[in-house]
Design an enzyme around this catalytic site. Structure first.
Site, PDB file in Angstrom:
ATOM      1  N   SER A 139       1.342  -1.403   0.067  1.00 11.17           N
ATOM      2  CA  SER A 139       0.048   0.314  -0.322  1.00 11.17           C
ATOM      3  C   SER A 139       0.901   0.922  -0.224  1.00 11.17           C
ATOM      4  CB  SER A 139      -0.896   0.027   1.419  1.00 11.17           C
ATOM      5  OG  SER A 139      -1.467   0.966   1.544  1.00 11.17           O
ATOM      6  N   TYR A 152      -2.511  -1.625  10.298  1.00 11.69           N
ATOM      7  CA  TYR A 152      -2.735  -1.676   8.396  1.00 11.69           C
ATOM      8  C   TYR A 152      -1.229  -0.493   8.170  1.00 11.69           C
ATOM      9  CZ  TYR A 152      -4.165  -1.949   3.509  1.00 11.69           C
ATOM     10  OH  TYR A 152      -4.084  -2.110   1.958  1.00 11.69           O
TER      11      TYR A 152
END
Length: 251
Positions: A139, A152
């Protein structure tokens, strides 16, 4: 990575980015195996794309990956591409009285240990093929965290660092290591609202750009990163980290 004539296994391949990649590779004539938790989703994608094989995988179950490994090694010994895409994202408020490590541990188990264990399960098979690829989904938040999603973002930072080391160790072995670093995309990763969020990039647009970058081998350092995320990727180098962090995480 070649985009045709592959045998591809995609974890987390029944929804979101994983499913869109599965369909894009299937449309290019590849043999595609998708693995996911929900049998209804597996049935749905196999019905839509009759050539795709759907196999169950629950990374939270210690025996599930072992069963998938045995099945793939037996039925698909020509496997040459692994896309470790399974992942979860949950907000965490550590200031709340009820906060504990439940979500933290779930994210680590799926986003970190899931990638490592899946790679370990299939790397021996991939090493036997002349043109192999491991792609894991990271990400852009690995480089600039969104503070409301601490674990995350940290899990994706792990993926980036781990893949960098893996790429170096395998530099003399014909296994290419790629990192897919999506921006904010219209999927249900954080819930149904994300899929319709106008601030998020349409999934079809994102996949079209990813496939073009793969076809053109346009992924320096093994990173498949859109230009819109360069500012976050290079914020520390460019001296803009503090400014961008405040913009993303206002007081």
């Amino acid at each position: 990575m070649q985009t045709t004539e592959n045998t591809i296994l995609i974890t987390g391949g029944t929804s979101g980015i994983g499913r869109a990649l599965a369909e894009a590779f299937y449309d290019r004539g590849n043999k595609v195996i998708v693995a996911g938790r929900r049998r209804s989703n597996l049935e749905e994608i196999m019905t839509k794309c009759p050539g795709i094989v759907g196999l169950p995988l629950d990374l939270g179950c210690p025996y599930s990956l072992a069963r998938l490994k045995a099945d793939v090694h037996t039925r698909f010994p020509d496997l040459n591409v692994l896309i470790a895409n399974a992942g979860i994202s949950r907000p965490e408020d550590v200031t709340a009285d009820h906060w504990d490590s439940t979500d933290t541990e779930a994210i680590i188990n799926t986003n970190i240990l899931g990638v490592v264990r899946t790679t370990a399960a299939f790397l021996p098979l991939l090493k036997k093929q002349p043109n192999s690829t491991i792609m894991a989904t990271g990400s852009a938040l690995a480089f600039m965290p969104l503070a409301s999603f601490p674990t995350y973002c940290a899990s994706k930072a792990f993926v980036h660092s781990w893949l960098t080391a893996l790429r170096h160790q395998l530099r003399h072995i014909p296994v290419e290591i790629l990192e897919l670093s999506p921006p904010y995309v219209q999927t249900e990763l954080t819930g149904a609202q994300q899929a319709g969020d106008p601030r998020a990039m349409p999934l079809s647009d994102y996949i079209r750009q990813v496939m073009h970058m793969l076809e053109q081998h346009d992924h320096p350092r093994g990173e498949i990163l859109l230009e819109r995320d360069y500012a976050r990727r290079w914020a520390e180098r460019d001296g803009t980290y503090d400014t961008l962090f405040v913009a993303m995480n206002p007081n």
